[in-house]
Structures are given as structure tokens and as C-alpha cells.
Scaffold this motif. Structure first.
Motif, PDB file in Angstrom:
ATOM      1  N   UNK A 108      10.997   4.396  -1.995  1.00  0.00           N
ATOM      2  CA  UNK A 108       9.610   4.095  -2.564  1.00  0.00           C
ATOM      3  C   UNK A 108       8.286   3.968  -2.026  1.00  0.00           C
ATOM      4  N   UNK A 109       8.667   3.130  -0.863  1.00  0.00           N
ATOM      5  CA  UNK A 109       7.346   2.875   0.144  1.00  0.00           C
ATOM      6  C   UNK A 109       7.282   3.772   1.342  1.00  0.00           C
ATOM      7  N   UNK A 110       8.319   4.857   1.262  1.00  0.00           N
ATOM      8  CA  UNK A 110       8.466   5.685   2.251  1.00  0.00           C
ATOM      9  C   UNK A 110       7.089   6.935   2.047  1.00  0.00           C
ATOM     10  N   UNK A 111       6.830   7.683   3.143  1.00  0.00           N
ATOM     11  CA  UNK A 111       6.055   8.746   2.936  1.00  0.00           C
ATOM     12  C   UNK A 111       6.274   9.913   2.050  1.00  0.00           C
ATOM     13  N   UNK A 112       7.577  10.062   1.911  1.00  0.00           N
ATOM     14  CA  UNK A 112       7.963  11.142   0.991  1.00  0.00           C
ATOM     15  C   UNK A 112       7.446  11.153  -0.419  1.00  0.00           C
ATOM     16  N   UNK A 113       7.451  12.519  -1.177  1.00  0.00           N
ATOM     17  CA  UNK A 113       7.028  12.639  -2.298  1.00  0.00           C
ATOM     18  C   UNK A 113       8.295  12.302  -3.110  1.00  0.00           C
ATOM     19  N   UNK A 114       8.151  11.356  -4.225  1.00  0.00           N
ATOM     20  CA  UNK A 114       9.106  11.025  -5.157  1.00  0.00           C
ATOM     21  C   UNK A 114       9.493  11.787  -6.230  1.00  0.00           C
ATOM     22  N   UNK A 115      10.454  12.183  -6.813  1.00  0.00           N
ATOM     23  CA  UNK A 115      10.711  12.985  -7.781  1.00  0.00           C
ATOM     24  C   UNK A 115      11.612  12.215  -8.773  1.00  0.00           C
ATOM     25  N   UNK A 174      10.242   4.613   9.687  1.00  0.00           N
ATOM     26  CA  UNK A 174       9.608   3.764  11.035  1.00  0.00           C
ATOM     27  C   UNK A 174       8.451   2.783  10.414  1.00  0.00           C
ATOM     28  N   UNK A 175       8.502   1.615  10.787  1.00  0.00           N
ATOM     29  CA  UNK A 175       7.299   0.887  10.324  1.00  0.00           C
ATOM     30  C   UNK A 175       6.202   0.979  11.403  1.00  0.00           C
ATOM     31  N   UNK A 176       6.414   1.571  12.421  1.00  0.00           N
ATOM     32  CA  UNK A 176       5.470   1.674  13.500  1.00  0.00           C
ATOM     33  C   UNK A 176       4.583   2.805  13.432  1.00  0.00           C
ATOM     34  N   UNK A 177       5.030   3.500  12.339  1.00  0.00           N
ATOM     35  CA  UNK A 177       4.442   5.092  12.078  1.00  0.00           C
ATOM     36  C   UNK A 177       3.542   4.745  10.680  1.00  0.00           C
ATOM     37  N   UNK A 178       2.175   4.568  10.844  1.00  0.00           N
ATOM     38  CA  UNK A 178       1.515   4.076   9.401  1.00  0.00           C
ATOM     39  C   UNK A 178       1.764   5.267   8.237  1.00  0.00           C
ATOM     40  N   UNK A 179       2.355   6.550   8.484  1.00  0.00           N
ATOM     41  CA  UNK A 179       2.708   7.325   7.501  1.00  0.00           C
ATOM     42  C   UNK A 179       3.969   6.840   6.897  1.00  0.00           C
ATOM     43  N   UNK A 180       4.744   6.245   7.445  1.00  0.00           N
ATOM     44  CA  UNK A 180       6.187   5.926   7.081  1.00  0.00           C
ATOM     45  C   UNK A 180       7.037   7.118   6.550  1.00  0.00           C
ATOM     46  N   UNK A 181       7.201   7.979   7.565  1.00  0.00           N
ATOM     47  CA  UNK A 181       7.959   9.063   7.150  1.00  0.00           C
ATOM     48  C   UNK A 181       9.288   8.728   6.831  1.00  0.00           C
ATOM     49  N   UNK A 182       9.899   9.367   5.881  1.00  0.00           N
ATOM     50  CA  UNK A 182      11.528   9.127   5.432  1.00  0.00           C
ATOM     51  C   UNK A 182      12.239   9.799   6.478  1.00  0.00           C
ATOM     52  N   UNK A 183      13.165   9.627   7.200  1.00  0.00           N
ATOM     53  CA  UNK A 183      13.975  10.359   8.218  1.00  0.00           C
ATOM     54  C   UNK A 183      15.397  10.371   7.702  1.00  0.00           C
ATOM     55  N   UNK A 230       0.788  -1.110   0.195  1.00  0.00           N
ATOM     56  CA  UNK A 230       0.031   0.129  -0.159  1.00  0.00           C
ATOM     57  C   UNK A 230       0.861   1.170  -0.087  1.00  0.00           C
ATOM     58  N   UNK A 231       0.646   2.097  -1.094  1.00  0.00           N
ATOM     59  CA  UNK A 231       1.385   3.525  -1.217  1.00  0.00           C
ATOM     60  C   UNK A 231       0.915   4.279   0.137  1.00  0.00           C
ATOM     61  N   UNK A 232       1.706   5.096   0.885  1.00  0.00           N
ATOM     62  CA  UNK A 232       1.358   6.059   1.709  1.00  0.00           C
ATOM     63  C   UNK A 232       1.268   7.331   1.144  1.00  0.00           C
ATOM     64  N   UNK A 233       1.897   7.477   0.186  1.00  0.00           N
ATOM     65  CA  UNK A 233       1.983   8.775  -0.408  1.00  0.00           C
ATOM     66  C   UNK A 233       1.128   9.149  -1.659  1.00  0.00           C
TER      67      UNK A 233
END
Lengths: 514, 514
Positions: free
Chosen positions: B323-330, B274-283, B123-126
Motif C-alpha cells: 500500500x505504501x509503495x509507488x505501485x498502482x493498487x487494484x 527502497x526507502x531511499x527512493x522518494x517514489x518508493x517503487x515496488x521491486x 504520505x501516499x506516493x501514488x
């Protein structure tokens, strides 16, 4: 001066922090023109046959702390210093007396003086003179630990690094504030959180001076009229060209003034002075456009400041050729002579006539007194003054440095070495030397430098502050432009290696005022 | 197109003129950051151990003439092109059908597709996707001599040279107009007196796209909130860094957005999800500030566009991690896939379904028709279409080029060599190739290039115009930012040496519209 300011500065760097700062600095320098052409020693023979390569100018990774009171005093006095050196240049009699006394120990001064005499005999056709100056200082630590501004030298010709020093201020400012909102380029340190280096308007000030001269020149004196230009006279193979370009870019883009660069060796080939025109306009013939000709309003010397640049009689001919022309010189021969160390010594001689007050008759005496405060005591070695005794007594010699009057004429002699050095030469040569009381810089100052070959050096340092100023005046002493603006911090490694040669670095730096 | 435009252009140069232009160009490039790090081949081994040296980017000494009608058409169509590629990316079914057909002949495409499928499964989060595009064209000379705009390729990943091309426009503009009032940098020529290259806002446009994505990301999804940043993913040892820095400087200075650069090889070391955060932010954890952490709003890929950059499974892991992270990809993986040559061929196939009109349902059909006009006919080599016949017949092959679908997968095959080349491989591999009708550029175009080693080459050239665009959309197809702006002219030497290898140059250039 509270030396504790320096004790934990700059903060230590982890390898990752150093790598980050070095990469950021190297790349920023190239992106923004904080660059020099590489030294041949840096590159194997033949590695860059077309001279395309560039590298970062040597810079410190951190700005250096500098006492605010000294910085502000240097700025406050700059227009007074401008006026002083214009007034000295106007007083040919006073200047000539000192210079003529040097002629038999300093053939460079002798040749400059001869050039002036030749033009004087023929008659000067340009009454205006332009100075682009830099007054160099150190923050002297007095016995009671207060910081005091002390002048090291005053440059009246080819004052350099204005273009690059403004960029170093931008580099350090960016490192201090990046990334925006959460600055982490530097490790945390109270001084690094205290603000950014003050604005540096060196480019605006120096190009503003050239633009003022260009404008004051007035219309073309040729028939028919020619387009006007400013001419930068430069050294062949100059590596510090991007410092020049910062000024010419501003002249071209902001003031819309044509600027050409001409190597000193080509002056006689590519410029002419028509003797049939009584105004003797200096005409530049660009070799890349043989049908064009430009009349030079202002000759800006970034060459011909050092004796070793005059390789033959032809160079002196070229200098005379420009001096007798109708162009405004920056500087004139007389103004260059006014900047010699001997003049500084005469002004700074603690006893004897009050030259300062004579030259600055229109200036508030309180300000003249402040200017005098920036002098470190200086002496000649004549039989009449104190200098001889201070230099020869081992005890007082320890507090002094002996400087050759002659530019590019060997190194300074320090402290205990002075008496023996003097005794090793005939007394008749002593007048080629000036004795100066040593300035005492902050003992604990440190910084990290990125050299232009990419080597990173950390160590104890001494910093010199330069303040830029520019003045345009005519031979009656009337001043039509007198500005101060922009500064340079140059930081040198203090360490010497076993052979006694400076093993350190000399880098462009910026100031964090405290 | 009236080819006489090119016949006496550029004007001949005397040695003094050439020396002037070369020096002016070399120095301007270094002063203004029109630079690259030198190629190792340019320097002897070990000559620059600290990687401090830089040189001018390869540039033409003159701007190149380019038909105004083509330039304006390319600009007019850019936002429609942006929309087209966003729409293709949103239509996973259509895209997937084409891509799945390539999987067994193109393992790069196969791995990208696998990456998408893995994220799709989880599932994409972004929902947002950012495109920074460059559409590349040539001015095609039609049989009746009219100029027609023909697309060469459409870049959906790592569209480069926006930062430097704006500088080339400034360089040529300055040469055309200097010195102010009496321009003589170039010899006289009617075209050089006709004006200056059009404004080039590539830096503003591309950084504007990144800033729009950064803003659209919204607040931090971490607990507690983290500061936000844009992350540039770059190649280790990248030489074209100053092209990147032009964009990051604008993001930092104008938009006040933190930007970090991260080598692709370090993604897994220095970023976490972080897989525990459903938004999967990229840190992002900057190694130079271990106590800091930034949440990445936008990942801008200036790496990972070519198969040879994926050296091991770890690179594919890193790509999946982003790709699976919550960041916008360009760009996203799907958007990268939308840019592959096969897609361009399907769109440009002269017969068959009208994909363009389906994707651009909301666009004026007249504009869709103009966009279609920019396609050179392209074919696959399947048994059903015309491509196979055109490629195998010696007569029709002469008008075509055979391009590998696979990026970085060998060279194009031209004209008479096509039939034998195809017969030398199994028919099952033919679907990895695309047949394209040749574009016919102006035959007499010439220019002079200054290479980055300082060599000067004059010769016949072919120029490609690139136009930049940027678009931000969500997976429902809703577009929140769609801009066009900025351009690139890349000019290549046409000559080939006896070995058939291009002996010429590829340089950054600018346009003089006619």
C-alpha cells in the motif's frame, strides 16, 4: 553434425528455476488444451468415476536442437512422399503381390487384404482416397559428422499428435519470449537466444486435407438430400482426445463442416449403408437426435490401426461396412496396407528393381534421389538377398535392428541379439521380419521431461521428427490436393533400467533449428 | 416478468441426449481452458501429489433465460457505478466516518483502516487507483410481473470469473449452433432457436483496465531504469487459476506487458521498497532469475480480500508494504473499504441524505435515479432508522434478509429467523449487520449443472448476473479510463437438503436474452 551443440544443453536449473518452468508448463498446458485424459495407472481405482479429469500431455521443458538442413529436407520431400504412397495404393497389382506374400505370417494384413478383396469383388463406389500422413525421421550422424535425414517410418493411418504438437511449439515459443521484452523464463543459453521454433501448421494442414475431401465428395447422394458430415472413428476410452479435437474444432469453426465422433464399437449400430442406393452413401444416425441423419463424406480413422483393436468378427464387419460405402476413407484399406513395414523395406532395399523411379515417373530424378537418400538400408531375410547374411553374422548384426512386420506384434530386436533370435524360430517365419540399418542419433542430446503425472525426468534423449502431409487422389492416380505442413518432435529417454525396460519418458517436444 | 418463459425450460433430455451434452461439455471445457484445479475433496488423499490434474469448471448444460431489459440496464449503468465507487474512495472524510463506526465490531475493517491511516501519515506516493469491479444483480419479479434489476452486491476487490465466464458464453454458443448448418446438440426448443448469448468481453475489459494502469504509471522510477511489470497477488493453493491466466495471457500476448504471479505469503520475501527512493517503487525479484528485477506498475489483488487470508501480523505487514509503495493498487485499501456492505446500505437507505446525487454531481439526474432504482432497500439497525422495527416485527421480517457486514463472517439470516437471532446478541453488535429487502427471483427457473466432479444435477435455480467494469482515477477525482464490458451469470441450485445445507450447485452459466 557438431555434437558440441548438445554438450551444455539444456542449461542446469536451480530448484527455483525448475519449479518456475514446471508450474508454467503445467498451467499453460491446461489453459491451452495441451492435455490428455489421465492414465488409469496414474489414479487410484474409482478416483474419477465420471472421467472428468485431465492432465498435461507429457512434454519437454526445453525445445531440442535439430539440424536445420534435415528439417528443411524433410519438409521439402513431404509432398513427394505423399505422391509415392498414393501411387503405391493405386498400383493394386504391385501392392497385392507383396501383401499376398505376407498373408500366412501376418493375419492382420491377411484380414485387411480380405476386406479389400471383398469390396473389389462387389465393386468400389468411391474413387477418391484421402491420406493424412506423417513421415518420421531421425537426424543421423554420419561418420564424417554431417547430419543426414533418415526415415524411421511412414504412417498412413491415424497419424497422431498434429493437434498437440502445434501447441508444444506455442508453449516453447512463449517460454522463450516471456516476459515480453525481458525474457527470463529460461536461464541464459546461446541456443535459447537464437530464435523460436519454426511455425507449426499441423492443424491447418490435417484439417485442410479433411476439408478438401469433404468438398470433393460433392452433393448428397441420398434421396432426399441429407446434410453432410465428416465422421471421426475413435477408440473407446481414448485418452488422446484433445489431439483429435484440435482438428475437429478447426473443421467446425473455420470450414463450418459438421463433425461427429463415433467409437469403432458403435459403427454398426449408428451408421447404415443403403444397398438399394447404388452410390451406397454412409449414413450416420446421431443417437442424441434420433430424427436426424447425416451423410458421411469422409471417414477419418483414429482407430482400427492396430490388430488388438479388432476384438471380434464384428470389428472386421464394421471395417468392411465402411470400406464398401460411398464415403471417402482416410485411409482406405489399401492405403493402410501401403504403410506396412514390408513396403518400406521393399522401397529401401539397396539392390534390385528401382521401384521409386517407377512410382515417381513424373518427378525430377534429382528429387527422387534425395528421397532415396532418406532411406536407411533395409532388407528382407530371403535366401536371395543380402539381409540373411547381414543379420546372421555377429559383426554386421551389430549395425542393425530387426523389426517385426506385424503391427503391435512385439518389440524390435537389436544388434548382437539378432542372430540367436532368428535361429530360435523356423525359417518360414523369417519373412515376417525386416532388417534395418541402425540410425545413429546425436550421442549427447539431453532434455528434461514433465510427465503427465507431474514427475520431472532429466536424461539422455533420442528425438524423432515427424512431418505431416495430406493428399487426395482418385483411383486413376489423379491428384487433386497435395499439401505439406506441420511437424512433430517426439523425444524419448534413452536410459533403460536394470530390468532392461525403458525407464524414461516419451514426450512431445519442439525444435530449435541450428 | 412472464414466468411462463421458464415453465418448459430447459427441455427434457433422453439418456443419449444427456450423455452427448455432458461429454461435449466436459471435453470442450478441457480443450478451451474452462477449467479449475480439482477440490481435494474430489480426490483421494495423495492421488495427485504433483498437482497436475484439472477438471471442468462447474457449468450449466444450458444457457439461462434472462430479461433483456435488465441485462441492458445493468450494462448501461456500469460506468456510472464505476464513477460512484471512485468518488466514494476519493472522499476520505465521508468514507472514514462510516468505517470508524465499524471498527469496534469488525476487526478486518479495523485493520484495513489502520493500514490506510499508516500510509496516510507517511504520505501516499501514488495518486492513481485502479478498480476492476463486478456489480452483481438479480432479475427481481415485481408484484405486477415486470422484471426489475436489483443489485445484490458490488465487488471492488478480486472480482472473479471474468476469464471463465467469457468461455461459458463460447461453450453455450457452440452448443447452440453445432453442428454448423444443422444444429442438433440441444433438443428443439423455441428459446434455444432464438439466438445466442450476447458477446462477452470480460477478458478484454479487465485486462484493458490493467493495461491502462500499467501505461499511466509512466517510466521506471528506479535508478537505473528497471523493466516494468504487472504483479498478480494470489492465494497459495488457489484452484481458480485459469480464470487469472485468461487475463494474464491477454496482457502478455496483446499488450506485451510482463506479468508475474506472487503468492501473498511471499510478498515480503520477493518484493522490496527502497526507502531511499522518494517514489518508493515496488521491486519484484523473481526467484527463478536472481539477477533480474522488475518494477511493479500495478498490483492486482486476487488475494487478501477475506479476513481468513490474514493469518498473522506478517500478512498485514505485506499489505502495508504494498500500500505504501509507488505501485498502482487494484484496489487500494480505501477502495476495498468502499466495497463493504455497510457502504452499500448507506447508499441504499431509502430515507436520509441523498448521497448518490452528491457523489454523482456531474451525472444526469435521470441516470442517477435509474441507478438508485437498482437498490433493494437496505437499513442499519440503529435506533434512529426504520431498520430495527422492520427486522424485529415478525411480519416485516418475512420480507428481509439480515447480512453480516463482516466478510466471511457467517451466513445470512432469513425472514422469520431474524427477530430471534437479533435478540440473541447484545444490541451493541447490531451495527455489524445490514437488513436488506429480499429480491424475488423467477420462481420456475430450472437448469442442469455439470459439477466439477462430473455429477449432473437438475433442479430449480436462482441466477445472478454480474457486469464487469474498470476505472482508473487519481486522488483529485480525475478519471482517465472508465469502461464497461463483459458479464457473468452464476446459477445456484435452490434446493436445500434436510440439514438445511445447500445440496445443490453453483455453476457458471450464460444468458439467453428475452
Amino acid at each position: 553434425m557438431d555434437d558440441s551443440m548438445y554438450t551444455n544443453y539444456p542449461p542446469g536449473l536451480s530448484p527455483a528455476q525448475q519449479e518456475y518452468l514446471v508450474t508454467a508448463t503445467k498451467d499453460w498446458a491446461i489453459q491451452n488444451g495441451l492435455t490428455v485424459r489421465p492414465n488409469p495407472a496414474m489414479l487410484p481405482e474409482g478416483a474419477d468415476p465420471n472421467r472428468v479429469l485431465a492432465t498435461n500431455a507429457p512434454v519437454t521443458l526445453f525445445p531440442s536442437p535439430f539440424p536445420k538442413v534435415c528439417f528443411e529436407e524433410a519438409r521439402a520431400l513431404q509432398t513427394v512422399y505423399n505422391e509415392l504412397y498414393a501411387a503405391i495404393t493405386c498400383n493394386e497389382e504391385w501392392l497385392g503381390k507383396i501383401i499376398e506374400d505376407l498373408v500366412d505370417v501376418d493375419d492382420f494384413v491377411a484380414n485387411l487384404w480380405k476386406t479389400h478383396l471383398a469390396v473389389q469383388k462387389e465393386g468400389y463406389v468411391q474413387n477418391l482416397s484421402l491420406g493424412l500422413y506423417r513421415s518420421d525421421y531421425m537426424a543421423h550422424v554420419t561418420p564424417n559428422n554431417a547430419p543426414a535425414l533418415k526415415q524411421v517410418e511412414f504412417n498412413t493411418i491415424s497419424s497422431s499428435f498434429g493437434g498437440l504438437s502445434a501447441l508444444v511449439r506455442s508453449l516453447h515459443t512463449e517460454l522463450l519470449t516471456s516476459p515480453p521484452g525481458s525474457p527470463i523464463s529460461y536461464p541464459p543459453h546461446p541456443l535459447l537466444q537464437s530464435g523460436v521454433p519454426p511455425e507449426n501448421t499441423a492443424v491447418e494442414t490435417l484439417s485442410g486435407g479433411l476439408a478438401a475431401a469433404h468438398k470433393a465428395y460433392g452433393p448428397s447422394r441420398s434421396t432426399p438430400d441429407l446434410p453432410l458430415c465428416v465422421l471421426f472413428i475413435v477408440q473407446e476410452g481414448e485418452r488422446n482426445v484433445f489431439d483429435h479435437y484440435a482438428l475437429s474444432k478447426r473443421l467446425t469453426q473455420f470450414y463450418k463442416i459438421p463433425v461427429f465422433r463415433l467409437a469403432s464399437s458403435k459403427i454398426l449400430d449408428q451408421t447404415t449403408v443403403s444397398n438399394s442406393n447404388p452410390s451406397r452413401p454412409l449414413i450416420y444416425h446421431p443417437p442424441h437426435s434420433p430424427e436426424s441423419a447425416f451423410e458421411v463424406t469422409t471417414v477419418y480413422l483414429r482407430a482400427y490401426y492396430s490388430p488388438d483393436e479388432y476384438k471380434s468378427e464384428r470389428d472386421w464387419e464394421a471395417r468392411l461396412h465402411m470400406e464398401r460405402s460411398g464415403a471417402i476413407k482416410c485411409p482406405s484399406v489399401l492405403n493402410q496396407l501401403a504403410g506396412c513395414k514390408k513396403i518400406q523395406q521393399v522401397l529401401a532395399e539397396p539392390t534390385g528393381p528401382d521401384h521409386l523411379s517407377s512410382f515417381l515417373g513424373n518427378v525430377d530424378p534429382a528429387i527422387v534421389a534425395r528421397l532415396r537418400e532418406t532411406f536407411a538400408p533395409q532388407y528382407d531375410l530371403s535366401t536371395t538377398g543380402q539381409g540373411r547374411e547381414l543379420a546372421l553374422s555377429p559383426e554386421t548384426a551389430m549395425k542393425h535392428v530387426l523389426k517385426p512386420q506385424r503391427e503391435g506384434g512385439g518389440n524390435n530386436i537389436y544388434k548382437s541379439e539378432i542372430p540367436d533370435f532368428l535361429r530360435s524360430m523356423p525359417e518360414s517365419d523369417w519373412k515376417g521380419w525386416v532388417l534395418m540399418e541402425l540410425i545413429n542419433p546425436a550421442a549427447n542430446a539431453q532434455n528434461i521431461a514433465l510427465r503427465n503425472d507431474g514427475e520431472v525426468l532429466r536424461g539422455s534423449v533420442i528425438s524423432e521428427l515427424g512431418v505431416y502431409g495430406t493428399i487426395l487422389w482418385d483411383k486413376t492416380g489423379k491428384i487433386s490436393h497435395n499439401e505439406e505442413g506441420g511437424w512433430l518432435l517426439r523425444t524419448k529417454g534413452k536410459e533403460v533400467n536394470e530390468g532392461g525396460v525403458a525407464a524414461g519418458f516419451s514426450s512431445l517436444d519442439s525444435v530449435l533449428l541450428y
